[in-house]
Design a protein around this motif. Structure first.
Motif, PDB file in Angstrom:
ATOM      1  N   LYS A   1      49.684  36.717  51.774  1.00 46.68           N
ATOM      2  CA  LYS A   1      48.950  37.984  51.778  1.00 46.68           C
ATOM      3  C   LYS A   1      47.708  37.781  50.928  1.00 46.68           C
ATOM      4  CE  LYS A   1      51.679  40.589  54.143  1.00 46.68           C
ATOM      5  NZ  LYS A   1      51.625  39.816  55.356  1.00 46.68           N
ATOM      6  N   SER A   2      46.680  38.528  51.242  1.00 50.34           N
ATOM      7  CA  SER A   2      45.452  38.428  50.459  1.00 50.34           C
ATOM      8  C   SER A   2      45.752  38.817  49.015  1.00 50.34           C
ATOM      9  CB  SER A   2      44.387  39.359  51.041  1.00 50.34           C
ATOM     10  OG  SER A   2      43.185  39.155  50.378  1.00 50.34           O
TER      11      SER A   2
ATOM     12  N   ARG B   1      42.114  35.819  57.018  1.00 49.88           N
ATOM     13  CA  ARG B   1      42.688  36.791  56.068  1.00 49.88           C
ATOM     14  C   ARG B   1      41.600  37.603  55.397  1.00 49.88           C
ATOM     15  NH1 ARG B   1      46.007  32.840  54.229  1.00 49.88           N
ATOM     16  NH2 ARG B   1      44.825  32.539  52.328  1.00 49.88           N
ATOM     17  N   SER B   2      40.534  36.915  54.953  1.00 50.96           N
ATOM     18  CA  SER B   2      39.480  37.627  54.217  1.00 50.96           C
ATOM     19  C   SER B   2      38.721  38.598  55.119  1.00 50.96           C
ATOM     20  CB  SER B   2      38.512  36.640  53.557  1.00 50.96           C
ATOM     21  OG  SER B   2      37.724  36.003  54.526  1.00 50.96           O
TER      22      SER B   2
ATOM     23  N   ASP C   1      40.193  40.094  57.696  1.00 49.18           N
ATOM     24  CA  ASP C   1      41.196  40.963  58.306  1.00 49.18           C
ATOM     25  C   ASP C   1      41.184  40.794  59.831  1.00 49.18           C
ATOM     26  OD1 ASP C   1      43.249  42.725  58.260  1.00 49.18           O
ATOM     27  OD2 ASP C   1      41.994  44.528  58.277  1.00 49.18           O
TER      28      ASP C   1
ATOM     29  N   SER D   1      49.286  33.264  59.145  1.00 48.17           N
ATOM     30  CA  SER D   1      49.325  32.942  57.719  1.00 48.17           C
ATOM     31  C   SER D   1      50.409  33.798  57.086  1.00 48.17           C
ATOM     32  CB  SER D   1      47.976  33.251  57.085  1.00 48.17           C
ATOM     33  OG  SER D   1      48.079  33.102  55.696  1.00 48.17           O
TER      34      SER D   1
ATOM     35  N   LYS E   1      42.507  31.159  56.129  1.00 46.63           N
ATOM     36  CA  LYS E   1      42.031  31.820  54.911  1.00 46.63           C
ATOM     37  C   LYS E   1      40.877  32.763  55.252  1.00 46.63           C
ATOM     38  CE  LYS E   1      40.469  30.695  50.241  1.00 46.63           C
ATOM     39  NZ  LYS E   1      40.117  29.611  49.318  1.00 46.63           N
TER      40      LYS E   1
END
Length: 198
Positions: A31-32, A13-14, A16, A28, A10
């Motif tokens: 998608k965000s 993802r945040s 990038d 993951s 997570k």
């Protein structure tokens, strides 16, 4: 001690960030959810700092101390900061392929499984110097844990500034790394810009 409990994928993802930089080969599928807004200049600077802190597992206060140390050193502050972070013993254990992730390397050091120049160490933030000899203590070498680690991470290539004998779990710091060989996707100049405002 403060611990970052945000799930790793997570957080990747945040920020990038590709999880492979952390030694994690999962991807993951999500998608965000947030709309990709254009980041402000400050937002970009902050994200680079958060990325560096997350990759190396460093909290705000120690990170600020590393920055202050980098400023006092000769040369470019940003490059000095990245070299200092890369010289932490937990990162060196990860780079030698003796841990699957930097978090695991930190735990290995914390459990006194590592010796630097013959002295057991348990401080993950210890900075190594050129010429230091690093090894896994005798008692831990034959453990199942290291057999499993070597099966998974043993094939990872070791950077040229380090030397690793994976059979005997002994390594050496040939020289401190140059910024050009540090493969983390961080723009340290943005971090310098962020701190120079304060």
């Amino acid at each position: 001690m403060a611990v970052d409990r945000v799930p790793v994928l997570k957080r990747c993802r945040s920020l990038d960030l590709d999880p492979t930089y952390l030694g994690i080969d999962k991807k993951s599928n999500r998608k965000s959810q947030r709309q990709q807004r254009k980041l402000s200049e400050y937002g970009m600077q902050l994200r680079e700092k958060q990325k560096a802190k997350f990759i190396y597992g460093v909290l705000e206060k120690p990170f600020r101390n590393y920055y202050a140390k980098a400023e006092r050193m000769e040369g470019m502050t940003g490059e000095n900061l990245m070299i200092t972070l890369e010289s932490r013993i937990d990162n060196v254990i990860f780079r030698l392929g003796w841990a699957r992730t930097r978090r695991e390397a930190r735990q290995i050091v914390g459990h006194k499984m590592v010796a630097v120049n013959g002295q057991k160490v348990n401080v993950p933030s210890l900075l190594v110097k050129a010429g230091d000899k690093i090894e896994i203590v005798e008692k831990a070498k034959s453990s199942q844990r290291f057999k499993d680690i070597m099966e998974q991470a043993g094939s990872r290539s070791v950077p040229e500034w380090l030397e690793s004998d994976k059979e005997n779990l002994v390594g050496k710091v040939n020289e401190l790394p140059k910024r050009s060989v540090i493969d983390v996707p961080v723009d340290e100049m943005l971090i310098v810009e962020l701190y120079s405002k304060n």
